[in-house]
Scaffold this motif. Structure first.
Motif, PDB file in Angstrom:
ATOM      1  N   MET A  75       0.828  -1.218   0.000  1.00 11.26           N
ATOM      2  CA  MET A  75       0.000   0.000   0.000  1.00 11.26           C
ATOM      3  C   MET A  75       0.857   1.260   0.000  1.00 11.26           C
ATOM      4  N   ILE A  76       1.903   1.246   0.829  1.00 15.57           N
ATOM      5  CA  ILE A  76       2.758   2.433   0.887  1.00 15.57           C
ATOM      6  C   ILE A  76       3.490   2.630  -0.431  1.00 15.57           C
ATOM      7  N   VAL A  77       3.956   1.525  -1.010  1.00 19.67           N
ATOM      8  CA  VAL A  77       4.721   1.635  -2.257  1.00 19.67           C
ATOM      9  C   VAL A  77       3.819   2.131  -3.392  1.00 19.67           C
ATOM     10  N   ILE A  78       2.597   1.589  -3.470  1.00 19.50           N
ATOM     11  CA  ILE A  78       1.673   2.047  -4.521  1.00 19.50           C
ATOM     12  C   ILE A  78       1.395   3.537  -4.354  1.00 19.50           C
ATOM     13  N   GLY A 129      -0.021  -9.255  -7.592  1.00 18.10           N
ATOM     14  CA  GLY A 129       1.442  -9.331  -7.552  1.00 18.10           C
ATOM     15  C   GLY A 129       2.063  -8.715  -8.789  1.00 18.10           C
ATOM     16  N   ILE A 130       1.450  -8.993  -9.945  1.00 19.20           N
ATOM     17  CA  ILE A 130       1.986  -8.437 -11.202  1.00 19.20           C
ATOM     18  C   ILE A 130       1.856  -6.912 -11.177  1.00 19.20           C
ATOM     19  N   ILE A 131       0.716  -6.416 -10.702  1.00 16.52           N
ATOM     20  CA  ILE A 131       0.524  -4.965 -10.640  1.00 16.52           C
ATOM     21  C   ILE A 131       1.591  -4.330  -9.744  1.00 16.52           C
ATOM     22  N   VAL A 132       1.824  -4.966  -8.609  1.00 16.80           N
ATOM     23  CA  VAL A 132       2.836  -4.423  -7.694  1.00 16.80           C
ATOM     24  C   VAL A 132       4.212  -4.424  -8.351  1.00 16.80           C
ATOM     25  N   ALA A 133       4.526  -5.513  -9.069  1.00 19.20           N
ATOM     26  CA  ALA A 133       5.827  -5.588  -9.739  1.00 19.20           C
ATOM     27  C   ALA A 133       5.966  -4.463 -10.745  1.00 19.20           C
TER      28      ALA A 133
END
Lengths: 237, 337
Positions: free
Chosen positions: B265-268, B304-308
């Motif tokens: 969440m923080i990274v996004i 997971g792909i979205i985060v990557a």
């Protein structure tokens, strides 16, 4: 009078001893340099002095008071301020924010305005670029900012780790003039470590030569310039 | 700089506070008008709460705490055990429309904070990846401790590490909502205050270059411990109220998945900002829901792909990305503090 004194300092990393019985002093109001090649122990000496690296044995005195046990941030409050090697700015912050952060201690915050005036008068370019991100400055400008940031901390003694590193000769000259100016106009005490022997002997008042972690030679600038050892080993004469 | 500015235009120029107020009011309005179910709002507040808690150490100081779920678990267990065994605290929960539950959650948070402070004093001397690994170790240690201790406390009622609160020790969902809401508001205020204070500036310096911070007078070790303790405290409070909402605790509260949730969440949203975790948690919540409904089974893979993709192409996150642009001559960097 000695403002900073290192007495019988041994230090190192892990099991590797880097400094062997270092004794030196930096007198008030003059520029003292430590000369030496890569890996001789120059940076380690500064790290011990600034408090990032605790020495194995020996004492560090500031104005006669023992500061050996104080952590780095406490030493900054007493006025031991370092310009780290490779400048180590905060690239994502603006020039002004970097300067603002330099004046972190309470003592420095009280003198914020006059320090800022000093920095901007020494480096007018920093004033022009105050809203630019530090990471986007040129190498020379970054070095100016690193020095400016340290000055914001209102040093009693300024420790400088290879300020000439990676700079074009013309810029090196500029930086050296600023250091000279700080001594002459602000009566600032400077302790500088350098590989660039030519340049540092030019501005220094007193010098030490360090080889393999030991001080092998010391003396006033003229004496060092005349020394056969320096001529042979460092100046290639 | 243009001369004097009115207070309003000052806040419009730096609208972070306004956005925060809107978010807070939004939750309240949605609650009063019944636009979302209580559970949905609780989940949003829970997500936002854990993101904002971790933000204090990870966003501001740059220390990734991979095992941060440990404080969720410690807070949850502390809360449930407190109300299970101490009758006055169980009764206190019903006092003051949630204020009582809030106070008990503060006690649980203090327990998590005490663990964070003592562990932090040791592991915060480690940097980068080593710190991240140390907190994972802490998470597993706490998990197995709970598994061993909890059944001993009441062998007839507790099975494994699971504790179910009896009906007379839980409270109305409204009360839990109020307590969680109060916690979130305080957490937002604390994040905002840290961002603006010399303490926050010191944390930023630590994040950008710890050695440089140290030689310019930032008491780095102390600041890191304070930040970690605060992060532990608030995560513990959120974990406590989350457990109360669920009527008990079990070992899943220590799942590393919760740690990952917080980090993602923080990274996004954007590291090191106040809005980042707020926006990030809202996006994450929507995505999570959407993917779960439409692509059950592969939802986590897609997430997971979205985060990557975010990490690869927009490592600054949404707020960090927006900060780079100018709108109408104004730099968004100054707006999205």
């Amino acid at each position: 009078m000695a403002l900073l004194e290192l007495k019988n300092i041994d230090a190192g990393y892990g099991e590797t001893q880097v400094l062997w019985d270092i004794n030196l002093q930096a007198d008030e109001g003059i520029i003292t340099v430590m000369l030496g090649s890569n890996g001789a122990g120059k940076t380690t000496t500064l790290r011990v002095t600034s408090g990032i690296l605790p020495p194995w044995k020996g004492q560090i005195l500031l104005g006669g008071d023992d500061v050996t046990k104080l952590p780095a941030h406490k030493r900054v409050e007493l006025g031991i301020v370092m310009v780290p090697e490779g400048r180590r700015l905060w690239p994502e912050l603006t020039v002004f924010e970097n300067l603002e952060l330099g004046a972190y201690t309470k003592r420095a915050r009280e003198k914020f305005d006059s320090s800022l005036d000093l920095v901007y008068s020494l480096f007018p370019r920093l004033r022009e670029r105050r809203n630019q991100l530090a990471g986007t400055l040129s190498g020379g400008e970054q070095q100016m900012l690193a020095i400016g940031r340290a000055l914001m901390a209102v040093p009693r003694i300024l420790l400088m780790d290879e300020p000439s590193l990676g700079l074009a000769p013309k810029l090196v000259g500029e930086i050296m003039n600023v250091i000279r100016k700080l001594r002459d106009d602000e009566r600032l005490t400077v302790f500088l470590v350098e590989q660039n022997v030519h340049m540092s002997l030019e501005i220094a008042d007193y010098g030490y030569v360090i080889e393999q972690g030991r001080i092998v030679l010391s003396g006033p600038k003229d004496e060092l310039e005349g020394s056969e050892r320096i001529k042979k080993a460092y100046l290639g004469l | 700089m243009a001369g004097k500015e009115s207070t309003l235009s000052h806040y419009l120029k730096s609208p972070t506070l306004l956005i925060i107020v809107f978010v807070v009011l939004g939750i309240l309005v949605a609650r009063i008008l019944g636009m979302s179910t209580l559970d949905t709002l609780m989940t949003i507040m829970y997500f936002m709460g854990i993101a904002l808690s971790l933000n204090i150490i990870m966003g501001f100081a740059g220390y990734v705490s991979f095992g941060h779920a440990v404080f969720l678990g410690l807070g949850g267990y502390a809360y449930v055990l407190l109300v299970y065994f101490i009758k006055p605290l169980a009764d206190l929960q019903n006092v003051g429309l949630g204020l009582g539950a809030f106070v008990v959650a503060v006690l649980a948070g203090l327990f998590a904070a005490a663990v964070a402070a003592s562990v932090g004093a040791a592991v915060l001397r480690l940097r980068g990846a080593f710190f991240a690994i140390a907190t994972i170790g802490l998470d597993f240690t706490a998990l197995y401790l709970m598994k061993a201790i909890v059944p001993e406390l009441n062998p007839e009622q507790f099975f494994g590490a699971q504790i179910i609160l009896p009906a007379d020790k839980i409270v109305e969902k409204d009360i839990v909502f109020n307590a969680m809401f109060l916690t979130l508001v305080i957490l937002l205020a604390v994040n905002y205050y840290i961002r603006k204070s010399p303490f926050g500036v010191g944390l930023t310096a630590i994040k950008e270059d710890e050695d440089a911070a140290e030689v310019l007078g930032v008491p780095t070790t102390m600041f890191k411990i304070i930040a970690f303790t605060l992060a532990g405290f608030f995560t513990g409070m959120v974990g406590a109220l989350f457990s109360l909402n669920g009527g008990g605790v079990d070992e899943t509260l220590f799942n590393l998945g919760h740690s990952i949730d917080m980090i993602v969440m923080i990274v996004i949203g954007g590291l090191g900002t106040v809005l980042g975790p707020v926006v990030g948690s809202l996006i994450y919540f929507e995505l999570y829901d959407l993917l779960l409904v439409h692509y059950p089974g592969v939802n986590l893979i897609i997430l997971g792909i979205i985060v990557a993709i975010v990490v690869l192409f927009f490592p600054e996150g949404l707020i960090g990305l927006l900060r780079k642009y100018k709108v109408m001559g104004m730099r968004l960097r100054d707006l999205l503090e």
